[in-house]
Design a protein around this motif. Structure first.
Motif, PDB file in Angstrom:
ATOM      1  N   ARG A  64      -8.932 -23.586  -0.759  1.00  0.00           N
ATOM      2  CA  ARG A  64      -9.411 -24.466   0.312  1.00  0.00           C
ATOM      3  C   ARG A  64      -8.365 -25.510   0.637  1.00  0.00           C
ATOM      4  O   ARG A  64      -7.777 -26.101  -0.267  1.00  0.00           O
ATOM      5  CB  ARG A  64     -10.711 -25.162  -0.106  1.00  0.00           C
ATOM      6  CG  ARG A  64     -11.881 -24.227  -0.102  1.00  0.00           C
ATOM      7  CD  ARG A  64     -13.187 -24.925  -0.414  1.00  0.00           C
ATOM      8  NE  ARG A  64     -14.254 -23.948  -0.467  1.00  0.00           N
ATOM      9  CZ  ARG A  64     -14.918 -23.521   0.601  1.00  0.00           C
ATOM     10  NH1 ARG A  64     -14.654 -24.043   1.792  1.00  0.00           N
ATOM     11  NH2 ARG A  64     -15.848 -22.595   0.493  1.00  0.00           N
ATOM     12  N   ALA A  66      -8.222 -28.982   2.612  1.00  0.00           N
ATOM     13  CA  ALA A  66      -9.113 -30.007   3.166  1.00  0.00           C
ATOM     14  C   ALA A  66     -10.518 -29.434   3.367  1.00  0.00           C
ATOM     15  O   ALA A  66     -11.152 -29.662   4.405  1.00  0.00           O
ATOM     16  CB  ALA A  66      -8.540 -30.544   4.481  1.00  0.00           C
ATOM     17  N   VAL A  68     -11.436 -26.393   3.950  1.00  0.00           N
ATOM     18  CA  VAL A  68     -11.514 -25.176   4.766  1.00  0.00           C
ATOM     19  C   VAL A  68     -10.947 -23.993   3.984  1.00  0.00           C
ATOM     20  O   VAL A  68      -9.830 -24.070   3.449  1.00  0.00           O
ATOM     21  CB  VAL A  68     -10.720 -25.343   6.089  1.00  0.00           C
ATOM     22  CG1 VAL A  68     -10.823 -24.070   6.928  1.00  0.00           C
ATOM     23  CG2 VAL A  68     -11.192 -26.558   6.851  1.00  0.00           C
ATOM     24  N   VAL A 258      -2.544 -29.330   7.715  1.00  0.00           N
ATOM     25  CA  VAL A 258      -3.898 -29.725   7.309  1.00  0.00           C
ATOM     26  C   VAL A 258      -4.692 -30.156   8.536  1.00  0.00           C
ATOM     27  O   VAL A 258      -5.843 -29.725   8.737  1.00  0.00           O
ATOM     28  CB  VAL A 258      -3.844 -30.863   6.262  1.00  0.00           C
ATOM     29  CG1 VAL A 258      -5.227 -31.429   6.006  1.00  0.00           C
ATOM     30  CG2 VAL A 258      -3.231 -30.355   4.960  1.00  0.00           C
ATOM     31  N   GLN A 262      -8.004 -28.155   9.953  1.00  0.00           N
ATOM     32  CA  GLN A 262      -9.294 -28.849  10.105  1.00  0.00           C
ATOM     33  C   GLN A 262      -9.797 -28.751  11.543  1.00  0.00           C
ATOM     34  O   GLN A 262     -10.976 -28.476  11.780  1.00  0.00           O
ATOM     35  CB  GLN A 262      -9.147 -30.321   9.720  1.00  0.00           C
ATOM     36  CG  GLN A 262      -9.213 -30.548   8.224  1.00  0.00           C
ATOM     37  CD  GLN A 262      -9.075 -32.019   7.870  1.00  0.00           C
ATOM     38  OE1 GLN A 262      -8.200 -32.690   8.400  1.00  0.00           O
ATOM     39  NE2 GLN A 262      -9.924 -32.483   6.974  1.00  0.00           N
ATOM     40  N   THR A 266     -13.164 -26.806  12.747  1.00  0.00           N
ATOM     41  CA  THR A 266     -14.221 -27.582  13.396  1.00  0.00           C
ATOM     42  C   THR A 266     -14.555 -26.969  14.753  1.00  0.00           C
ATOM     43  O   THR A 266     -15.717 -26.913  15.153  1.00  0.00           O
ATOM     44  CB  THR A 266     -13.765 -29.035  13.597  1.00  0.00           C
ATOM     45  OG1 THR A 266     -13.298 -29.528  12.341  1.00  0.00           O
ATOM     46  CG2 THR A 266     -14.899 -29.925  14.071  1.00  0.00           C
TER      47      THR A 266
END
Ligand code: HPA
Length: 270
Positions: A64, A66, A68, A258, A262, A266
């Protein structure tokens, strides 16, 4: 199920990454930011490339970033190693079979403009396949005639631009020219590349973009500029110089990845 895929499933039965990262020279620091990481050397994965060049670890990481879930290919086979452009074919097919839908590629590149100095990050808007080789040699059927318009996904690029701006990280955008290497270019070649519309030059990435588009993956790619290209400065070019420059910028490069991962996670489906 491919053998590499079954090995991955044995070692990491629950991983279901949607995002794959392919780390080029100098981007390996990103693996230090992974949590819940499982590390599989390429040599243990049938069909994956053996170790080759300094600065390229040759490991698949599952973990993973951050929060994810990602699959990280740390190190790639280059066409200059054996003359073939399909060194990452099995690796990318395997990650597609594992469920990856997006390939986020990175590389080190030389800049063709003073306005794109060493230490800059450049999103690829397009590329020039100057090597005129393909990883799809030997494929049959109509799927091999891959559409290369918007090869670098416009929606992902917009997300990356926004994520970089939000994180306060300057991000350029331009055209990457693929040369075979391993020798660096002559100053005359660099003048030619500028005339052809290139902004940066490097020895990788394009074969993997072609493979990923063939496999139906959406692609985003980012260059870390390690030097002004041949003839544009007094600096003597070498692989050691490329790695040292990349190391100096590695924290910023990892921070960008990163932020982008993210944002992509999202925006799901963006
Ligand atoms: N040329 C080709 N590849 C490169 C360069 C360059 O100047 N810098 C880093 N990779």
């Amino acid at each position: 199920m491919s053998t590499a895929l079954s090995r991955i499933r044995e070692q990491a039965p629950h991983v279901r990454p949607r995002i794959a990262l392919l780390l080029g020279s100098g981007w390996g620091a990103l693996t230090r930011r992974l949590s819940e990481a499982v590390r599989l050397p390429y040599v243990d994965l049938p069909g994956f490339p053996g170790a080759g060049v300094a600065g390229h670890a040759g490991e698949l990481w599952l973990g993973r970033l951050a929060g994810v879930e990602v699959a990280v290919l740390s190190g790639r086979r280059h066409a200059y190693e054996d003359g073939q452009a399909d060194g990452m074919k099995v690796a990318l097919c395997t990650l597609r079979d594992l469920g990856c839908e997006i390939l986020l590629q990175t590389n080190a590149a030389g800049s063709l403009h003073a306005a794109l100095p060493p230490g800059s990050l450049m999103l690829l808007s397009d590329h020039l396949n100057l090597v005129q080789r393909t990883p799809l040699t030997g494929e049959s059927g109509s799927a091999r005639f891959v559409d290369m318009v918007d090869a670098y996904d416009p929606a992902l690029r917009a997300l990356a631009r926004r994520a970089a701006a939000d994180a306060g990280l300057p991000l350029h955008e331009g055209v990457y020219a693929w040369v075979l290497g391993p020798q660096f270019e002559t100053p005359a070649e660099i003048r030619m590349l500028r005339t052809l519309g290139a902004d940066a030059v490097g020895m990788s990435t394009v074969p993997e973009t072609i493979l990923a588009r063939w496999l139906g993956l959406r692609v985003l790619a980012c260059s870390l500029i390690t030097n002004l290209a041949a003839g544009l400065s007094d600096t003597h070019l070498s692989h050691a110089h490329t790695l040292a420059q990349a190391e100096a910028a590695s924290e910023m490069a990892s921070a960008l990845l990163v932020a982008v991962v993210q944002a992509v996670a999202t925006a799901r489906g963006a």
